[in-house]
Scaffold this motif. Sequence first.
Motif, PDB file in Angstrom:
ATOM      1  N   ARG A  24       1.115  -0.832   0.165  1.00 21.29           N
ATOM      2  CA  ARG A  24      -0.168  -0.413  -0.201  1.00 21.29           C
ATOM      3  C   ARG A  24       0.669   1.675  -0.203  1.00 21.29           C
ATOM      4  O   ARG A  24       0.818   2.279  -0.753  1.00 21.29           O
ATOM      5  N   LEU A  25       1.973   0.980   0.450  1.00 16.60           N
ATOM      6  CA  LEU A  25       2.934   2.678   0.691  1.00 16.60           C
ATOM      7  C   LEU A  25       3.584   2.717  -0.279  1.00 16.60           C
ATOM      8  O   LEU A  25       3.701   3.885  -0.786  1.00 16.60           O
ATOM      9  N   PHE A  26       3.889   1.254  -0.820  1.00 16.28           N
ATOM     10  CA  PHE A  26       4.444   2.038  -2.629  1.00 16.28           C
ATOM     11  C   PHE A  26       3.335   1.855  -3.315  1.00 16.28           C
ATOM     12  O   PHE A  26       4.988   2.989  -4.405  1.00 16.28           O
ATOM     13  N   TYR A  27       3.350   1.401  -3.310  1.00 14.95           N
ATOM     14  CA  TYR A  27       1.995   2.061  -4.739  1.00 14.95           C
ATOM     15  C   TYR A  27       0.847   2.557  -4.998  1.00 14.95           C
ATOM     16  O   TYR A  27       0.183   2.040  -5.698  1.00 14.95           O
ATOM     17  N   ARG A  28       0.752   2.489  -3.018  1.00 16.29           N
ATOM     18  CA  ARG A  28      -1.196   3.310  -3.214  1.00 16.29           C
ATOM     19  C   ARG A  28      -1.303   2.466  -3.759  1.00 16.29           C
ATOM     20  O   ARG A  28      -2.983   2.866  -4.456  1.00 16.29           O
ATOM     21  N   PRO A  83      -5.613   0.363  -2.715  1.00 17.72           N
ATOM     22  CA  PRO A  83      -6.356   0.066  -0.707  1.00 17.72           C
ATOM     23  C   PRO A  83      -6.620  -0.823  -1.331  1.00 17.72           C
ATOM     24  O   PRO A  83      -7.855  -1.412  -0.716  1.00 17.72           O
ATOM     25  N   ILE A  84      -5.395  -2.181  -0.660  1.00 23.49           N
ATOM     26  CA  ILE A  84      -5.809  -3.530  -0.889  1.00 23.49           C
ATOM     27  C   ILE A  84      -5.212  -3.876   0.688  1.00 23.49           C
ATOM     28  O   ILE A  84      -4.470  -4.072   1.409  1.00 23.49           O
ATOM     29  N   GLY A  85      -6.137  -4.446   1.372  1.00 20.73           N
ATOM     30  CA  GLY A  85      -5.796  -5.124   3.361  1.00 20.73           C
ATOM     31  C   GLY A  85      -5.243  -6.669   3.017  1.00 20.73           C
ATOM     32  O   GLY A  85      -4.677  -6.784   4.424  1.00 20.73           O
ATOM     33  N   ASP A  86      -5.581  -6.951   1.779  1.00 23.90           N
ATOM     34  CA  ASP A  86      -4.070  -8.590   1.921  1.00 23.90           C
ATOM     35  C   ASP A  86      -3.744  -9.058   0.373  1.00 23.90           C
ATOM     36  O   ASP A  86      -4.536  -9.611   0.099  1.00 23.90           O
ATOM     37  N   ALA A 133       1.862 -13.713  -6.873  1.00 24.37           N
ATOM     38  CA  ALA A 133       0.759 -12.961  -6.374  1.00 24.37           C
ATOM     39  C   ALA A 133       1.271 -11.470  -6.003  1.00 24.37           C
ATOM     40  O   ALA A 133       0.125 -10.545  -6.920  1.00 24.37           O
ATOM     41  N   SER A 134       2.145 -11.208  -6.064  1.00 23.06           N
ATOM     42  CA  SER A 134       2.717  -9.301  -5.507  1.00 23.06           C
ATOM     43  C   SER A 134       2.997  -9.266  -7.507  1.00 23.06           C
ATOM     44  O   SER A 134       1.976  -7.816  -7.325  1.00 23.06           O
ATOM     45  N   GLU A 135       3.061  -9.828  -7.658  1.00 20.85           N
ATOM     46  CA  GLU A 135       3.404  -9.016  -9.713  1.00 20.85           C
ATOM     47  C   GLU A 135       1.906  -8.226 -10.528  1.00 20.85           C
ATOM     48  O   GLU A 135       1.758  -8.066 -10.581  1.00 20.85           O
ATOM     49  N   MET A 136       0.749  -9.450  -9.646  1.00 18.61           N
ATOM     50  CA  MET A 136      -0.774  -9.363 -10.525  1.00 18.61           C
ATOM     51  C   MET A 136      -0.843  -7.735  -9.721  1.00 18.61           C
ATOM     52  O   MET A 136      -1.708  -7.444 -10.497  1.00 18.61           O
ATOM     53  N   VAL A 137      -0.581  -7.946  -8.348  1.00 22.93           N
ATOM     54  CA  VAL A 137      -1.755  -6.608  -7.700  1.00 22.93           C
ATOM     55  C   VAL A 137      -0.396  -5.288  -7.908  1.00 22.93           C
ATOM     56  O   VAL A 137      -1.620  -4.421  -8.187  1.00 22.93           O
ATOM     57  N   VAL A 138       1.094  -6.420  -8.191  1.00 23.17           N
ATOM     58  CA  VAL A 138       1.734  -4.239  -8.560  1.00 23.17           C
ATOM     59  C   VAL A 138       1.524  -4.106  -9.595  1.00 23.17           C
ATOM     60  O   VAL A 138       1.259  -2.573  -9.994  1.00 23.17           O
ATOM     61  N   LYS A 139       1.395  -5.137 -10.555  1.00 21.78           N
ATOM     62  CA  LYS A 139       1.521  -4.058 -12.144  1.00 21.78           C
ATOM     63  C   LYS A 139      -0.078  -3.914 -12.285  1.00 21.78           C
ATOM     64  O   LYS A 139       0.010  -2.614 -13.096  1.00 21.78           O
TER      65      LYS A 139
END
Length: 392
Positions: A148-152, A154-157, A183-189
């Motif tokens: 949330r901090l790095f990419y803004r 608003p996902i809690g999990d 799992a992180s790549e999908m959300v970050v991208k």
Amino acid sequence: MTMSQPSVELTILMPCLNEAETLAVCIEKAQAFLAREGVEGEILIADNGSMDGSPEIALGLGARVVPVAVRGYGAALIGGIAAARGRYVVMGDADDSYDFSALEGILAKLREGNDLVMGNRFKGGIAEGAMPFLHRYLGNPVLSFLGRLFYRIPIGDFHCGLRGFRRAAMLDLGLSTPGMEFASEMVVKSGLRKFRIAEVPVTLSPDGRSRPPHLRTWRDGWRHLKFLLLYSPRWLFLLPGGLLFLVGCMAMFAIAFHWVSLDIHTMAYAGAAIVLGFQMLLLAAFTKLMGVRAGWLPATPRQQRWSSHLTLESCLVLGGAMFLAGLGLSMHALQLWASVDYGALDPRATMRWVVPSVTILALSGEIVMAGFFFEALRIPVRAAMVDEPEGA
């Protein structure tokens, strides 16, 4: 692998590696959901080399199986997404920890137009024994906070394994990581591309397998953290580098002009802080430009504006000016030596000029070399030439 065209509304995708103990119940729950809600869909098993009869179980229950040769959680899902026939895809582990009979919340959010719908286990409920203590109170909260901090976003999990998405949107992202960091790549991208992202509560139950899970706490946690850092040059290099550079400059000036009682020994450390901070600022620029060039970071108007000024010519001018400034400080130190007929000097006096001089000269060299690297990053990339047979 062939990219199939959507022919149904929903694909329920399960990555599978030796999940014979729990695969059947997961498929049956998914089938119950499709039948109850009247959804035109399919159940797809992305098999990652199972040796326990999992593919046969899936086929016997009417699911479709696609074999994925490349090992890894991410690799299995990438293969499954490519083979899916649904407009939407809901993915989840085949260990019976997620309830595939209760996907209506995710599907509703997808139908509303969201590109990615994340489950949130902390809001939906985590059964006793379903999540290890370190995952529940350290790993997931910390990594989700950093995301949330790095990419803004608003996902809690960030690492919930039950999530849904538009298949076309995920294919457009070019997801590539083969391991758990997928799992992180999908959300970050998705966040970097400004996709519409929603979140729904989901429950997590203890998995039904008798064997240990594939997840490895420290190894996979580090892979997630490493991915979050590498895709954020702002937080990895720019902000800490800028702070280090600023603190070093302030300390250098304060000591040089006797504003503080610190002496030349501290000034030497300040010079090192300036050089290291400046290198981190350059690395932030290099990483951003390389990421944009390779396609794993998006180009933005702000990035295009500042990168247009980072030319070889501008770096040569700035580096040359700094070299002259550093040389001028060196000449002043030399004059101090000449004033005592090149005899013994008080280092507390001369080093106040020598340390800043050496620091500025080092920075001037870095700027010039960086200018050449910026130009190298602008060299067009040509596709590999394939030799055609004679007479073609």
